[in-house]
Design an enzyme around this catalytic site. Structure first.
Site: not given
Length: 291
Positions: A101, A103, A105
């Site tokens: 993953e 990311d 955010e």
């Protein structure tokens, strides 16, 4: 694991031999709204997408295609006003307990206070590689481009084409790196007021709901994987053919100066500097975390 290794070899061969196109189709063509009922919307002929959050539910979408290396660009305009407690997530991810993953955010804040851009990298199910930043602009006033450049050598996080973070492949140090599992693009808007703003001290003000984030300008110069076949943008073929020179082009002297500028003035957390968290010594990849 063997099938992923074989897939990597297949992609390498195809990247060197096939001609493809960049993927910049409409949101209707490229994405599925996956949860949130009517709270996710595609409009303007597929050129725009919005996600909303209210007291009942947030919303999200994912790409129809899976990707294995490439550059992914998306323009976002984040939740305006009092966004405290909300998180807008935009990331690449595979599936399963040993997933990879990458990311972005965006952690909301009270009116007039800055968003926190939280970044992380997971490999084989392990993350905990956080860096956080303030932005040098108001991300709620206009659209800005957030990019992930994913190559076998490194991952670059970029904002308006300015590199803010580089995560290098440190497999020679025993550190897993995301390079065998195809990943989809995901995004979601959800309530995380137990931790998102000042560690959960500031809660979501539901009187301001619905909270809405907007998307446009998706583009992928990448290799896509479907049913065992791979198709690659010709702009990306030099990833394997010209390895190190391609890396230099992506992060030239100007880009490195911009990276240092962001990390000096806008980085607010780096796991590679957190002595309290790692009293016995930093993770081995931290030796190569600076550019």
């Amino acid at each position: 694991m063997g099938q992923f290794l074989n897939l990597t070899v297949l992609v390498t061969v195809l990247v060197l031999t096939m001609v493809g196109t960049a993927y910049s189709g409409s949101f209707n063509e490229e994405f599925d709204l996956t949860w949130g009922d009517h709270r996710g919307k595609i409009f303007s002929g597929g050129k725009m997408l919005s996600l909303s959050l209210d007291r009942v539910s947030g919303s999200g979408f994912k790409s129809k295609k899976e990707y294995l290396f490439g550059r992914i660009d998306m323009q976002l305009k984040l939740v305006a006003g009092n966004s405290a407690g909300t998180v807008t997530a935009y990331y690449l991810s595979s599936e399963g307990p040993t997933h990879d993953e990458i990311d972005f955010e965006f952690l909301g804040n009270e009116t007039g206070k800055p968003y926190v851009l939280h970044t992380n990298v997971f490999a084989q199910g392990k993350g905990n590689r956080e860096q956080q930043f303030y932005l040098w602009f108001d991300p709620t006033k206009n659209f800005h481009t957030y990019s992930l450049v994913w190559r076998p050598q490194h991952i670059i996080f970029m904002v308006d084409n300015v590199p803010i973070r580089v995560f290098n492949n440190a497999e020679q140090l025993g550190v897993p790196f995301p390079k065998k599992q195809p990943m989809r693009i995901y995004s979601s808007l959800w309530n995380a007021d137990d931790w998102a703003t000042r560690g959960g001290l500031v809660k979501t003000d539901w009187s301001k709901a619905p909270f809405t984030a907007y998307y446009r300008g998706f583009n992928a110069a990448a290799c896509t994987v479907s049913s065992g076949s791979s198709f690659c943008d010709p702009k990306f073929r030099s990833t394997f053919a010209n390895g190190e020179s391609q890396v230099a082009n992506e992060l030239n002297a100007y880009g490195r100066r911009r990276l240092r500028w962001v990390q000096k003035y806008f980085m607010i957390y780096d796991y590679c500097s957190d002595v309290k968290r790692f009293p016995q010594g930093f993770p081995p990849e931290c030796r190569r975390s600076r550019v």
